[in-house]
Design an enzyme around this catalytic site. Sequence first.
Site, PDB file in Angstrom:
ATOM      1  CG  HIS A 292      49.582  50.760  44.263  1.00  0.00           C
ATOM      2  ND1 HIS A 292      48.450  49.991  44.320  1.00  0.00           N
ATOM      3  CD2 HIS A 292      50.557  50.009  44.827  1.00  0.00           C
ATOM      4  CE1 HIS A 292      48.727  48.824  44.883  1.00  0.00           C
ATOM      5  NE2 HIS A 292      49.997  48.819  45.204  1.00  0.00           N
TER       6      HIS A 292
ATOM      7  CE  LYS B  74      45.712  55.440  41.254  1.00  0.00           C
ATOM      8  NZ  LYS B  74      46.365  54.520  42.194  1.00  0.00           N
TER       9      LYS B  74
ATOM     10  CG  ASP C  25      51.121  46.806  47.602  1.00  0.00           C
ATOM     11  OD1 ASP C  25      51.714  47.294  46.616  1.00  0.00           O
ATOM     12  OD2 ASP C  25      49.881  46.791  47.706  1.00  0.00           O
TER      13      ASP C  25
END
Length: 188
Positions: free
Chosen positions: A63, A73, A171
């Site tokens: 992602h 992140k 996904d």
Amino acid sequence: MTQFNRLAIPDVIEVVPPKYGDHRGWFSEVFKLSAFAAEGVDIDWIQDNQSFSAQVGTVRGLHFQVPPVAQDKLVRVLRGSIYDVAVDIRKGSPSYGKWVGAELSAEKWNQLLVPAGFAHCFMTLTPDTEVLYKVSGPYSKEHEGAILWNDPDLGIDWPDLGVEPTLSEKDLVAPRLANFDSPFVYEG
């Protein structure tokens, strides 16, 4: 003192905060702004996200979010363990299409810093795994994207857990990297 271990793609950093224990248990500064700044990492974190995965072999990713709401992140495991992967999707990068991975676990007490311009994915190695991650941008459905987690062109060496991976519908049908026109540009 927090350890910052740069992986084979040096923009991706394994972070290991100190953990101090005594007869009562332990204490840790899992995120300290000044330690990150001293390492040259200046990110304004705006949100913490947490996920729970019941089954071994749960896959979440690859992602990313595209500009103007791209996300850095900082990923850590609260319970269990994961194999965490970052794929460089910055056009012009010497490591474009390459990946790095690290096992993160509650026991190891490590984290992975995945900068914007990288696709991120993890696979759970244990049941009932909880993952917490900081992000530098808000979630935006219109800016989210994904690349196929097992794209053969990437050649990610996922652990063989002897189970069929569990993925979301999104996904399962994500495009391969070769079919993705990246808006990210390497700025060296």
